[in-house]
Design a protein around this motif. Sequence first.
Motif, short mmCIF file in Angstrom:
data_model
loop_
_atom_site.label_atom_id
_atom_site.label_comp_id
_atom_site.label_asym_id
_atom_site.label_seq_id
_atom_site.Cartn_x
_atom_site.Cartn_y
_atom_site.Cartn_z
N ALA A 1 -1.06 0.51 13.75
CA ALA A 1 -1.46 -0.55 12.83
C ALA A 1 -1.66 0.01 11.43
N GLU A 2 -2.31 1.16 11.37
CA GLU A 2 -2.56 1.77 10.07
C GLU A 2 -1.25 2.11 9.36
N GLU A 3 -0.31 2.67 10.14
CA GLU A 3 0.98 3.04 9.52
C GLU A 3 1.71 1.81 9.01
N ASN A 4 1.58 0.70 9.74
CA ASN A 4 2.20 -0.54 9.27
C ASN A 4 1.70 -0.89 7.87
N VAL A 5 0.39 -0.75 7.70
CA VAL A 5 -0.18 -1.05 6.38
C VAL A 5 0.31 -0.03 5.35
N LEU A 6 0.38 1.25 5.78
CA LEU A 6 0.84 2.30 4.86
C LEU A 6 2.26 2.03 4.38
N VAL A 7 3.11 1.54 5.30
CA VAL A 7 4.48 1.23 4.90
C VAL A 7 4.46 0.18 3.80
N GLY A 8 3.63 -0.83 3.98
CA GLY A 8 3.53 -1.86 2.95
C GLY A 8 3.06 -1.30 1.63
N MET A 9 2.10 -0.38 1.68
CA MET A 9 1.58 0.19 0.44
C MET A 9 2.62 1.02 -0.29
N GLY A 10 3.53 1.57 0.47
CA GLY A 10 4.59 2.38 -0.13
C GLY A 10 5.36 1.62 -1.18
N CYS A 11 5.42 0.33 -1.02
CA CYS A 11 6.14 -0.53 -1.94
C CYS A 11 5.77 -0.27 -3.40
N LYS A 12 4.46 -0.13 -3.66
CA LYS A 12 4.04 0.08 -5.05
C LYS A 12 3.94 1.56 -5.39
N LEU A 13 3.74 2.38 -4.35
CA LEU A 13 3.43 3.78 -4.61
C LEU A 13 4.65 4.60 -4.98
N LYS B 1 -2.36 10.84 2.46
CA LYS B 1 -3.34 11.35 1.49
C LYS B 1 -4.61 10.52 1.56
N LYS B 2 -5.72 11.16 1.19
CA LYS B 2 -7.03 10.52 1.34
C LYS B 2 -7.11 9.19 0.60
N GLU B 3 -6.73 9.22 -0.69
CA GLU B 3 -6.94 8.00 -1.48
C GLU B 3 -6.08 6.85 -0.96
N ILE B 4 -4.92 7.21 -0.43
CA ILE B 4 -4.07 6.15 0.13
C ILE B 4 -4.70 5.59 1.40
N LEU B 5 -5.21 6.51 2.22
CA LEU B 5 -5.83 6.06 3.47
C LEU B 5 -7.04 5.17 3.19
N GLN B 6 -7.77 5.49 2.11
CA GLN B 6 -8.93 4.67 1.76
C GLN B 6 -8.52 3.24 1.44
N LYS B 7 -7.47 3.16 0.61
CA LYS B 7 -7.00 1.82 0.25
C LYS B 7 -6.53 1.07 1.48
N ALA B 8 -5.82 1.79 2.36
CA ALA B 8 -5.35 1.16 3.59
C ALA B 8 -6.53 0.65 4.40
N ASP B 9 -7.63 1.43 4.42
CA ASP B 9 -8.81 1.00 5.17
C ASP B 9 -9.39 -0.30 4.63
N GLU B 10 -9.37 -0.44 3.29
CA GLU B 10 -9.88 -1.68 2.70
C GLU B 10 -9.13 -2.87 3.25
N ILE B 11 -7.80 -2.75 3.29
CA ILE B 11 -6.99 -3.86 3.79
C ILE B 11 -7.26 -4.09 5.27
N ILE B 12 -7.35 -2.99 6.01
CA ILE B 12 -7.59 -3.12 7.45
C ILE B 12 -8.92 -3.79 7.73
N ASN B 13 -9.92 -3.45 6.91
CA ASN B 13 -11.21 -4.12 7.06
C ASN B 13 -11.10 -5.60 6.75
N LEU B 14 -10.35 -5.90 5.69
CA LEU B 14 -10.19 -7.30 5.28
C LEU B 14 -9.59 -8.14 6.40
N ILE B 15 -8.59 -7.59 7.07
CA ILE B 15 -7.95 -8.37 8.12
C ILE B 15 -8.67 -8.19 9.46
N GLY B 16 -9.69 -7.35 9.47
CA GLY B 16 -10.51 -7.21 10.67
C GLY B 16 -9.83 -6.46 11.79
#
Lengths: 389, 271, 284
Positions: free
Chosen positions: B113-125, B138-153
């Motif tokens: 699930a996390e990697e799915n979000v990471l793939v999406g983030m790659g779009c801008k990165l 990377k840490k900062e990327i994982l943090q941002k991914a966590d924010e999204i993961i928390n948002l979607i629960g």
Amino acid sequence: MRRFLCIVMVLMFVLCGLLSVDAMAQETVKIGFITPLTGFAAADGYSSLESAKLAVDYVNEHGGINGKKLELISYDDGCQPDQASALTRKLIENDKVAVVISGSYSSPSRAAAVICQQAKVPFTSTYAVHPSIVEAGEYCHRIGMAAPIQGRVGGYFAARELGAKRIALLIMNNDFGVSLAEAFKETALKLGAEIVYEKKYPLGETEFRSYLNAIKAADPDLLYAPGYYNEAANIVSQAREVGLRCWLMGDEGYDSPKFIELAKTAANGVFITTDLNRDSDRPMTRYFLEKYKERTNIDADMVGASGFDAVMLVSHILNKVGTKADDIIRYWDTIENFEDCATGPIITFQERSAIRPMDIQIVLNNQFRYFYRYYEPEIIYLNPPSGGK
Amino acid sequence: MHLEIGEEKSGNSGNIVDVKILTLKNVKKHFEGLRAVDGVDLTLNKGEILGLIGPNGAGKTTLLNTISGLLMPDDGSIMFKDRDITLLPAFKRAKLGIARTFQIAKPFSLLTAEENVLVGMGCKLHGNISSLFKNCRKKEILQKADEIINLIGLSDSKNQLASSLPIGLLRKLEIGRALATAPSLLLLDEPASGLNNQERNELAELVEKIRKLGISIILIEHTMSFVMNLSDRIVVLHRGNTIAEGTPQEVANDPLVIEVYLGTKGVKYAS
Amino acid sequence: MLQVLLDAIVLGCSYALMAVGLNMVYGLLRIIHVAHAALYTLGAYVGLYCLLNLSQSLWISLFVGALFSAIVGVLMYRIIYSPALTAPRYVPLIAGAGVFIASQELFRLLAGPYPYSFDAHFQFLSIMTPNLRVTETQMLMITFMVVAFLCLFILINKTNLGLMWRACTQDMELAASSGININLIIAINFMIGSALAGSAGILMALYRNSVFPTMGAMVSYKAFVVIVLGGFGSIPGAAIAGIILAIAESFLGMVPIFNLPREAIAFLVMILVLMFKPKGLFGR
């Protein structure tokens, strides 16, 4: 107006075509040549064709065919039997050649032979070895060495001259390798040798270490590996690498400078059966070796020599009896001691296959050198004249 | 202008700003004689949720595909934030800020699930080639991914393979992956299909949260209560054409809509 | 025995290097990249040209050969496969086969039909004992394979590119909708696969000391057997299956009663796998 111009132009083209065809037909005697210039056999096809052209030039420099120029019409069969039949038909029907020569492998040559026999056009194969090629009928001959003879010569050399008792066979799995191996095996067994290992490998194989390790374990006196030089170079160098210390013996398929180039020093000491003696001082052999090198910048090989010889022999016959098929065939079977060829003299034709002294060559100092020559009729004749086979 | 996820946009939460984010003019898409989309005009305001409804085969998904760039329209033009994107390929549209989900939930099923979000983030990165060869965790990327993961629960199951997630979470994950591309327009293709009531309510909450981030949404949905409650405006497609447009109430009472689409169900709803 | 195993592993390296490229392309585009073997031959010829005309160094010729193959591999995708992707799947297959056959004739026209000797001198580790012998070339091949696969493993599992690549292999449409430049990923995919094929060609040319137009024919179908065995699209599968196949061939080839040529063993393996485990040993 435009239509009129078109018609005039078309007419002119047709006229030109007719004129040129007529003019050519009057001037030259045509022989057809099929050979693989594409595909896996292209290297042999190239040698064969260049040598045939060399022979055509020689004939034309020496008066042509009764004053007419000899013309070689060649097609690329890609070493495919179906191509070979179609192109042979084309040579006979469109180009109206007097004789068809095949500078190709056994299977395409066999296909071409059948077509020529049907059309009653004289046919000869050059270096193809399979027995069935001349079995197509009385119009089909062979310039090269038939597999039964060559395999037998190999067998005699291995079992009689070298005295090998334990023999391993590593056989290229096609007409060429298998028919050689059969004749070799028969002879060697008859002479009291024992076959301690036998394996077939496909054309194009490059990795032989596992076979060679097994052969090493079988501890033979001699390894006979009928095949072509590309595979043979791998066999020989890998055999030396795995530490196989026995005699290595090959066939005319090894007979190419490329074999030595690819196998490097591992080639030294390898025996081959062939009919091209590079140490010969016969003028025709020297002529061929020198001119071929001059023409192509590569050293000549056995395949080329047999293409050269085929054209030389055919033009000799055409000079004697003209272009009528039946005359050619009748004369062909009476040929004796034909000397104008790069390989050893052709003693005679037996069962429409050339009979000639057979050579054993050895690689020494990275060169093919003369080693031994067989004259004995019971060895070099297809059916020895004395009778007992 | 890209909206950062998790950053509350002050002032306009729930309010529609009168700025056209998406304008479709006379968009057509034909498949060998079938006029799937046959001259649709559509506008979308910033922060708006537009419900797109219509019977099966009305051309809703095809229209969505032409907007997201998986299909190129045969005719017409698509403007996104004052830019003509009619001929842009899908990935470029995604970079500009159009994200989508699919009718049949399709995550990258062999990624977590996390990697799915990471793939999406790659779009801008990953604008340049060199970033492609950098560490993807990377840490900062994982943090941002966590924010999204928390948002979607999905925090509890972020390390599970997407293929092992139940449909409810899968739908959320799809939205999460889409949000990860930091979109300004989100296309949701039947996000509630296959969900039970509770899951559907959670999803509705999530969509509301997303709208509060200032993201415009086009929503295709068959579950009427879901789409009617969420949408600011409804467009009804039938055989590739727009047949009605308006607030949910207006559309529900439109006799033509009742006839071609809602049928007896619609009559029930309207009454 | 150990010696046979070792020789087999070296041979397996060449199968694996070829099969990986094939599998990378299959994983991404679901096409059988028949023309892959053309890049193997191309690498060998370019490497040879380099060796004869530019520099005596094997390393430079290895680099240039791989680079050239990589570029041609990408062009091959853009020109041959890219337009054929929307067509039925036999179209790219046939197009690839056509390119492969044409390439053999092109090499023949450009370089002549004769095999060339690949005579490079280089310094590398070697083991020479009475019981075990690993030549410098064999050592180089094993090292190259290990390094290549390690790099590939890290690339795929640890980097952004690998993440994007894995995403693309699973769903191209979804990847595009998520903002992944799929054309770029495909191009890089072809680049890496082709570079591996090109280096495999050079290493084998060195190992066999020969470069000739049809040298790719045998490896092309061996690589196909390997990907069936290892599972379509699986990269570790290709690596392991390549070595397994070579070992099976070598040991079965040694059994005297088992009188089948090596290629028959390969296809026997393929038929068995298709019958009993159609997804391959590591297929998903």
